[in-house]
Design an enzyme around this catalytic site. Structure first.
Site, mmCIF file in Angstrom:
data_model
loop_
_atom_site.group_PDB
_atom_site.id
_atom_site.type_symbol
_atom_site.label_atom_id
_atom_site.label_comp_id
_atom_site.label_asym_id
_atom_site.label_seq_id
_atom_site.Cartn_x
_atom_site.Cartn_y
_atom_site.Cartn_z
ATOM 1 N N HIS A 173 0.852 -1.034 0.092
ATOM 2 C CA HIS A 173 -0.106 -0.174 0.095
ATOM 3 C C HIS A 173 0.866 1.215 -0.095
ATOM 4 O O HIS A 173 1.755 1.288 0.415
ATOM 5 C CB HIS A 173 -0.686 0.004 1.380
ATOM 6 N N ASP A 197 3.147 -4.523 7.753
ATOM 7 C CA ASP A 197 2.111 -4.049 7.829
ATOM 8 C C ASP A 197 0.858 -4.792 7.971
ATOM 9 O O ASP A 197 0.551 -5.545 7.041
ATOM 10 C CB ASP A 197 2.110 -3.360 6.332
ATOM 11 N N GLN A 201 -4.202 -5.244 6.722
ATOM 12 C CA GLN A 201 -5.310 -6.091 6.436
ATOM 13 C C GLN A 201 -5.022 -7.379 6.760
ATOM 14 O O GLN A 201 -5.720 -8.384 6.697
ATOM 15 C CB GLN A 201 -5.322 -5.974 4.792
ATOM 16 N N LYS A 224 -9.976 -0.709 10.739
ATOM 17 C CA LYS A 224 -9.973 -1.850 9.848
ATOM 18 C C LYS A 224 -10.120 -3.275 10.659
ATOM 19 O O LYS A 224 -10.467 -4.048 10.321
ATOM 20 C CB LYS A 224 -8.705 -2.220 9.057
ATOM 21 N N CYS A 254 -4.986 2.650 -3.558
ATOM 22 C CA CYS A 254 -3.793 3.081 -2.783
ATOM 23 C C CYS A 254 -2.632 2.084 -2.984
ATOM 24 O O CYS A 254 -1.598 2.136 -2.108
ATOM 25 C CB CYS A 254 -3.714 3.467 -1.448
HETATM 26 N N1 PLP Z 1 -1.644 -0.731 4.581
HETATM 27 C C1 PLP Z 1 -2.650 -1.501 4.059
HETATM 28 C C2 PLP Z 1 -2.310 -2.698 3.635
HETATM 29 C C3 PLP Z 1 -3.863 -1.041 3.845
HETATM 30 O O1 PLP Z 1 -4.803 -1.751 3.264
HETATM 31 C C4 PLP Z 1 -4.082 0.536 4.280
HETATM 32 C C5 PLP Z 1 -5.273 0.930 4.082
HETATM 33 O O2 PLP Z 1 -6.057 0.716 3.256
HETATM 34 C C6 PLP Z 1 -3.135 1.094 4.825
HETATM 35 C C7 PLP Z 1 -1.860 0.727 5.080
HETATM 36 C C8 PLP Z 1 -3.325 2.620 5.622
HETATM 37 O O3 PLP Z 1 -4.100 2.527 6.388
HETATM 38 P P1 PLP Z 1 -4.610 3.883 7.304
HETATM 39 O O4 PLP Z 1 -5.184 4.562 6.011
HETATM 40 O O5 PLP Z 1 -5.725 3.391 8.133
HETATM 41 O O6 PLP Z 1 -3.559 4.472 7.806
#
Ligand code: PLP
Length: 408
Positions: A125, A202, A205, A228, A366
């Site tokens: 992401h 990360d 998800q 999430k 993203c």
């Molecule tokens: N990393 C992953 C794999 C994500 O799916 C997301 C959000 O969709 C993020 C990071 C970023 O999360 P946040 O916008 O809650 O900081």
């Protein structure tokens, strides 16, 4: 209905899922963008705001002490969720994005130098790309990428060659938000550690879909977002290995993180306070704690089994649709399905489905490098959670048929 969860009963805890939407039943297939919050978590936050609210870690008032207990109690719930050795290793942030920026800015600035390499995976992401690019630009470091194949699996045979004496950190997503791929992070961590390289996972998800044990994974940093995980927005977590967090300089400075301040110098508190300047998101932390309790009550194992069965069902049904191509067919997947429909833009699909009361995400999610890999401008993504069932998937299939009929 799968045999693991009683979805009809669970839905009673989600007013949005039982209220009419465009005159229809809402089919929410967008939990990867944000999970719905169950009533017990909403009520806990309401109760805190209505009857318990003040600031934390301030003063001797009973109110402040009780607020502090609730807030620190939520930190302990996160510690238990991740099986972290100590709640001091749980740092509150605003979300995954802020957690990664904190590591890149505090740990990264101290440890990454000109000519060093930061190794990321091809399916990150933007939140796990851009903070590292900012650091790399500042320091003159280089970003390298673990490639993936056309099923959306990382090519681990390339990993050994990519881990060099210049690699300072590896950043990898536990689950791809586009492809649903569950990455073998434990194996990646073991390979990186064999060369003394720390790994940031990360878990944005990951943690909503599977039990997580940071000690078993042996990761150095683990990050996720409350929203999430059926918690509110505005709260997230950075778990870190104790020695690494302790050695990190503060990123933000201010109140709540100091032992003493004079005009000459400031002495900082230890972790976690050192990395948490200012008044925190107290209500949100308490709400996330309540959401974790709720999910625990359902059982993370049952949630994972339910979602897996539903993923299988949805994959089979979607694959049977002519002209539909699933993007991301890894052997090991979480309940996220991206797809494209021949000749129809994902935005059109998303808009038509929306009129049918079906919420999906259409776009690049993203993760533009993933779009570039699969040579598509965007995909439509359905993401399934513990409050979804086969009827939701069936509604999606009918909705897609309608899209196809409209476009002839
Ligand atoms: N990393 C992953 C794999 C994500 O799916 C997301 C959000 O969709 C993020 C990071 C970023 O999360 P946040 O916008 O809650 O900081």
């Amino acid at each position: 209905m799968t045999k693991y969860l009683d979805v009809a009963t669970i839905r009673q805890d989600f007013p949005l899922l039982t209220a009419p939407f465009h005159g229809k039943r809402l089919v929410y297939l967008d939990s990867a963008v944000s999970g719905q919050v169950p009533l017990p978590a909403i009520e806990r936050m309401h109760h805190y705001e209505a009857y318990e609210h003040t600031n934390v870690h301030r003063g001797v008032s009973t109110l402040s002490q009780e607020a502090t207990d609730s807030y620190e109690g939520a930190r302990e719930k996160v510690r238990a969720l991740l099986n972290a050795p100590s709640s001091k290793q749980v740092i509150w942030t605003r979300g995954t994005t802020e957690s990664i920026n904190l590591v890149a800015q505090a740990w990264g600035r101290q440890n990454v130098k000109e000519g060093d390499e930061i190794l990321l995976s091809a399916m990150e992401h933007h939140a796990n790309i851009v903070p590292w690019q900012l650091l790399a630009q500042e320091k003159g470091a280089k970003i390298k990428v673990i490639p993936m194949n056309d099923r959306g699996e990382l090519i681990l045979e390339d990993l050994d060659g990519l881990l060099t004496e210049r690699t300072k950190i590896v950043g990898v997503t536990q689950v791809s938000n586009v492809l649903g791929t569950i990455n073998p992070v434990k194996e990646i961590i073991a390979k990186a550690h064999a060369k003394g390289i720390p790994v940031l996972v990360d878990g944005a998800q990951g943690v909503p879909h599977m039990p997580v044990d940071v000690q078993d994974l042996d990761c150095d940093f683990y990050v996720f977002s409350g929203h999430k995980l059926s918690g509110p927005t505005g709260i997230g977590v950075l778990y870190g290995r104790k020695e690494l967090l302790e050695a990190m300089p503060p990123w933000h400075g201010g109140g709540s993180m100091i032992l003493s301040v004079t005009w000459e110098k400031t002495v900082f508190m230890g972790i976690p306070a050192k990395l948490e300047a200012g008044t925190p998101a107290i209500t949100q932390a308490i709400g996330l704690g309540a959401a974790i309790d709720y999910l625990k009550g359902l059982s993370f194992d049952r949630i994972a089994a339910h979602e897996h069965a539903l993923l299988q069902y949805a994959t089979d049904r979607l694959k049977a649709i002519e002209g539909l191509r699933i993007i991301g067919e890894a052997a090991n997947k979480a309940s996220v399905i991206s797809f494209v429909l021949e000749g129809i833009h994902p935005h059109d699909i998303g808009s038509i489905l929306d009129h049918e009361g079906i919420v999906v995400r259409a776009g690049h999610h993203c993760a533009q490098p993933v779009m570039q890999h699969f040579q598509v401008p965007a995909t439509t993504r359905a993401s399934l959670a513990y409050y979804n069932d086969e009827a939701d998937v069936d509604a999606l299939v009918v909705g897609i048929q309608k899209v196809k009929d409209i476009f002839g």
